[in-house]
Design a protein around this motif. Structure first.
Motif, PDB file in Angstrom:
ATOM      1  N   ARG A  52     -20.578 -26.678 -61.581  1.00  0.00           N
ATOM      2  CA  ARG A  52     -21.459 -25.619 -62.070  1.00  0.00           C
ATOM      3  C   ARG A  52     -20.800 -24.788 -63.162  1.00  0.00           C
ATOM      4  O   ARG A  52     -21.446 -24.418 -64.138  1.00  0.00           O
ATOM      5  CB  ARG A  52     -21.886 -24.716 -60.915  1.00  0.00           C
ATOM      6  N   SER A  53     -19.539 -24.503 -62.996  1.00  0.00           N
ATOM      7  CA  SER A  53     -18.869 -23.673 -63.996  1.00  0.00           C
ATOM      8  C   SER A  53     -18.472 -24.456 -65.236  1.00  0.00           C
ATOM      9  O   SER A  53     -18.124 -23.866 -66.257  1.00  0.00           O
ATOM     10  CB  SER A  53     -17.643 -23.012 -63.383  1.00  0.00           C
ATOM     11  N   GLY A  54     -18.538 -25.765 -65.135  1.00  0.00           N
ATOM     12  CA  GLY A  54     -18.216 -26.598 -66.292  1.00  0.00           C
ATOM     13  C   GLY A  54     -16.743 -26.823 -66.526  1.00  0.00           C
ATOM     14  O   GLY A  54     -16.364 -27.436 -67.524  1.00  0.00           O
ATOM     15  N   ASP A  55     -15.906 -26.353 -65.605  1.00  0.00           N
ATOM     16  CA  ASP A  55     -14.475 -26.478 -65.841  1.00  0.00           C
ATOM     17  C   ASP A  55     -13.854 -27.663 -65.122  1.00  0.00           C
ATOM     18  O   ASP A  55     -12.648 -27.902 -65.238  1.00  0.00           O
ATOM     19  CB  ASP A  55     -13.742 -25.188 -65.425  1.00  0.00           C
ATOM     20  N   THR A  56     -14.660 -28.386 -64.387  1.00  0.00           N
ATOM     21  CA  THR A  56     -14.151 -29.551 -63.666  1.00  0.00           C
ATOM     22  C   THR A  56     -15.088 -30.729 -63.858  1.00  0.00           C
ATOM     23  O   THR A  56     -16.302 -30.594 -63.706  1.00  0.00           O
ATOM     24  CB  THR A  56     -14.023 -29.240 -62.164  1.00  0.00           C
ATOM     25  N   THR A  57     -14.519 -31.842 -64.179  1.00  0.00           N
ATOM     26  CA  THR A  57     -15.273 -33.089 -64.295  1.00  0.00           C
ATOM     27  C   THR A  57     -14.603 -34.149 -63.439  1.00  0.00           C
ATOM     28  O   THR A  57     -13.417 -34.050 -63.110  1.00  0.00           O
ATOM     29  CB  THR A  57     -15.347 -33.588 -65.744  1.00  0.00           C
TER      30      THR A  57
END
Length: 123
Positions: A52-57
């Motif tokens: 959700r925060s976009g900092d983990t893929t």
């Protein structure tokens, strides 16, 4: 939230495609987003996800080093950049959204699904 996947097509081996998943009725920033694919006669499988925060893929082994998932919250869209495509990548690709905060890689974890977009890689 409604999801609309696009960007599939026919490409030669070694080529690239960028898939898009546009959301409506909700904000992609409120969801973890994932890409899955399903080849004929096979089960739907996980490809990539972004939290959700976009900092983990996180990527399936088959996608690591070749595919990149990203999100543009201003456009309410998630992307899957696919490089070095192989015939084994041929499938219908689906985007999905999950309310969970953490990374999810199973189809059962996702709450919303878009329609698929066909990717065909010729040898």
């Amino acid at each position: 939230v409604q999801l609309q996947a696009s960007g599939g097509g026919l490409v030669q081996a070694g080529g690239s495609l960028r898939l898009s998943c546009a959301a409506s009725g909700g904000l992609v920033s409120s969801y973890g987003m994932g890409w899955f694919r399903q080849a004929p006669g096979k089960e739907r499988e996980f490809v990539a996800t972004i939290n959700r925060s976009g900092d983990t893929t996180y990527y399936a082994d088959s996608a690591k080093g070749r595919f990149t998932i990203s999100r543009d919250n201003a456009k309410n869209t998630v992307y899957l950049q696919m490089n070095g495509l192989e015939p084994a990548d041929t499938a219908v690709y689906y985007c999905a959204a999950v309310r969970a905060m953490n990374i999810r890689t199973t189809t059962s974890a996702y709450d919303y699904w878009g329609q698929g977009t066909q990717v065909t890689v010729s040898s």
